[in-house]
Design a protein around this motif. Structure first.
Motif, short mmCIF file in Angstrom:
data_model
loop_
_atom_site.label_atom_id
_atom_site.label_comp_id
_atom_site.label_asym_id
_atom_site.label_seq_id
_atom_site.Cartn_x
_atom_site.Cartn_y
_atom_site.Cartn_z
N LYS A 192 -23.70 14.49 -18.36
CA LYS A 192 -24.35 13.97 -17.15
C LYS A 192 -23.49 13.87 -15.91
CE LYS A 192 -28.03 11.26 -19.32
NZ LYS A 192 -28.60 9.90 -19.52
N TRP A 193 -22.23 14.20 -15.99
CA TRP A 193 -21.45 14.23 -14.75
C TRP A 193 -21.92 15.43 -13.93
CZ3 TRP A 193 -15.59 13.50 -16.22
CH2 TRP A 193 -15.41 12.20 -16.71
N THR A 194 -21.85 15.31 -12.62
CA THR A 194 -22.29 16.38 -11.74
C THR A 194 -21.11 16.93 -10.93
OG1 THR A 194 -24.44 15.30 -11.50
CG2 THR A 194 -23.87 17.02 -9.89
N PRO A 195 -20.73 18.19 -11.12
CA PRO A 195 -19.65 18.77 -10.31
C PRO A 195 -20.04 18.75 -8.84
CG PRO A 195 -20.14 20.15 -12.21
CD PRO A 195 -21.24 19.12 -12.14
N LEU A 196 -19.08 18.51 -7.98
CA LEU A 196 -19.38 18.43 -6.55
C LEU A 196 -19.85 19.75 -5.99
CD1 LEU A 196 -17.98 15.68 -6.79
CD2 LEU A 196 -16.93 16.13 -4.59
N ALA A 197 -20.86 19.68 -5.13
CA ALA A 197 -21.37 20.87 -4.47
C ALA A 197 -20.45 21.28 -3.33
CB ALA A 197 -22.79 20.59 -3.95
N GLU A 198 -20.59 22.51 -2.88
CA GLU A 198 -19.73 23.03 -1.82
C GLU A 198 -19.85 22.24 -0.52
OE1 GLU A 198 -17.44 25.38 -2.07
OE2 GLU A 198 -17.89 25.45 -4.20
N LYS A 199 -21.00 21.61 -0.29
CA LYS A 199 -21.21 20.92 0.99
C LYS A 199 -20.27 19.74 1.17
CE LYS A 199 -24.86 17.68 -0.42
NZ LYS A 199 -26.21 17.17 -0.12
N TYR A 200 -19.64 19.27 0.08
CA TYR A 200 -18.75 18.12 0.21
C TYR A 200 -17.31 18.50 0.51
CZ TYR A 200 -22.63 15.45 -1.64
OH TYR A 200 -23.86 14.87 -1.81
N VAL A 201 -17.03 19.82 0.49
CA VAL A 201 -15.65 20.27 0.70
C VAL A 201 -15.13 19.81 2.06
CG1 VAL A 201 -14.17 22.29 0.99
CG2 VAL A 201 -15.87 22.24 -0.83
#
Length: 353
Positions: A192-201
């Protein structure tokens, strides 16, 4: 006791990139270094939104789940000499602040809501940032940072937090640091962990930003601190006996051998959003959750009857914590171990000042 609040630092300078090896600094190099140092202490938006605001909103519920002490942390604290002054940086609800009655404890945390819970219990605490501790140099005999560094979003900020812990203790003082490991003991929990999306870079500053990931990055499960395991007495122990098993004894699968921890580009996943489910009956107690829902900080899960908040985590790979302190000239690693899906180190300060 007066509560001291530390406001979020605002950017005071233009961010400068790290200087590449072999490139000579210009005459403004020292100014750039000073500027970069200030920026390290400026809190990135991703930490403000997905760490500070979240813990303020979930503080009472979070506190109600944090009462058991980790055996290795308890053993460390109980091994310290009588009369020791100990700092808990990132003390949360203060569960370690009264562990050893023969020592003196002070604590700090970035969350005013958690600090209020500590203060209501009579603890000596204040609101402070881990990368800019408001304590004088060489004041304490020991310091602990339990499950804190993984909430800092850049390598420079994580290094700075460690340097601050070492700064505030005396020569010969010990510092215990624990962080969540990317190498988890129970792989069945990783869903259930969610890898960060590119928009947060773009919300990062400095090195340590999320690596580029493939479009089909896996999701991982929320993993609790597993504090319920191994409860009981904590006898006095020597520094050498804190290690327990070897580093690999409880973590036989490396992250590169486990596809669930590796992205399509072959690199390990380390930046995640980890959910916190705040039950509706608790969320209704205050207006914090209503505001969070309106601002997009949280979402409803009617099936589970909870408001769901995402917390930012940088989970540490094997050896990463040691590498952060490898260049420090005023401290040495005297112990390192893996315990309940956490990487842990104990540092000893070697130089006064």
């Amino acid at each position: 006791m007066k509560e001291i609040k530390v406001k979020d630092a605002s950017p005071l300078c233009t961010i400068v990139p790290d200087i590449e090896p072999g490139i000579r600094q210009t005459a403004t190099g020292s100014e750039d270094h000073k500027c970069s140092s200030i920026c390290v202490k400026s809190t990135p938006e991703i930490e403000k939104k997905y760490v500070h605001r979240v813990y303020d909103a979930i503080a009472p519920h979070f506190s109600s789940t944090r009462f058991a002490k980790w055996p290795k942390v308890a053993a460390f604290l109980e091994s310290l000499p009588t009369g020791s002054l100990i700092l808990d940086a990132g003390c949360g609800n203060g569960k370690y602040l009264d562990l050893n009655s023969s020592c003196y404890f002070i604590g700090c945390d970035i969350s005013p809501s958690l600090i209020k819970i500590c203060a209501d219990k009579g603890h000596e605490v204040l609101v402070a940032d881990a990368v800019n501790l408001p304590y004088r140099t060489n004041f304490g005999d020991a310091a602990i940072s339990i499950a804190v560094l993984h909430h800092l979003s850049t390598e420079n900020r994580r290094k700075q937090a460690i340097e601050e812990l070492v700064r505030v203790v005396k020569k010969g003082g010990l510092v215990l640091i624990t962080v969540w490991a990317v190498e988890q003991e129970d792989k069945s929990l990783l869903t259930k962990w969610t890898p960060l999306a590119e928009k947060y870079v773009e919300e990062w500053i400095g090195p340590g930003s999320p690596r580029v990931r493939g479009p089909s990055s896996p999701t991982l499960e929320s993993i609790p601190e597993t504090e319920e395991n191994g409860l009981g007495g904590h006898p006095k122990v020597s520094r050498e006996s804190l290690t327990g098993n070897t580093l690999h004894s409880t973590c036989s699968t490396s992250q590169n051998e486990d596809d669930s921890l590796v992205s399509e580009d072959g690199r390990s996943q380390q930046e995640y959003f980890v959910p916190w489910h705040l039950p509706y009956h608790r969320a209704e107690v205050s207006g914090a959750s209503a505001s969070a829902l309106a601002n997009g900080l949280a979402k409803k899960d009617d099936k589970k009857g909870a408001v769901v908040y995402n917390r930012y985590y940088h989970v540490f790979g094997e050896g990463e914590l040691e590498r952060l302190v490898s260049g420090m000239g005023n401290a040495v690693i005297v112990d390192k171990f893996y315990d309940k899906s956490n990487w842990c180190i104990i540092l000893e300060k070697t130089i006064q000042g």
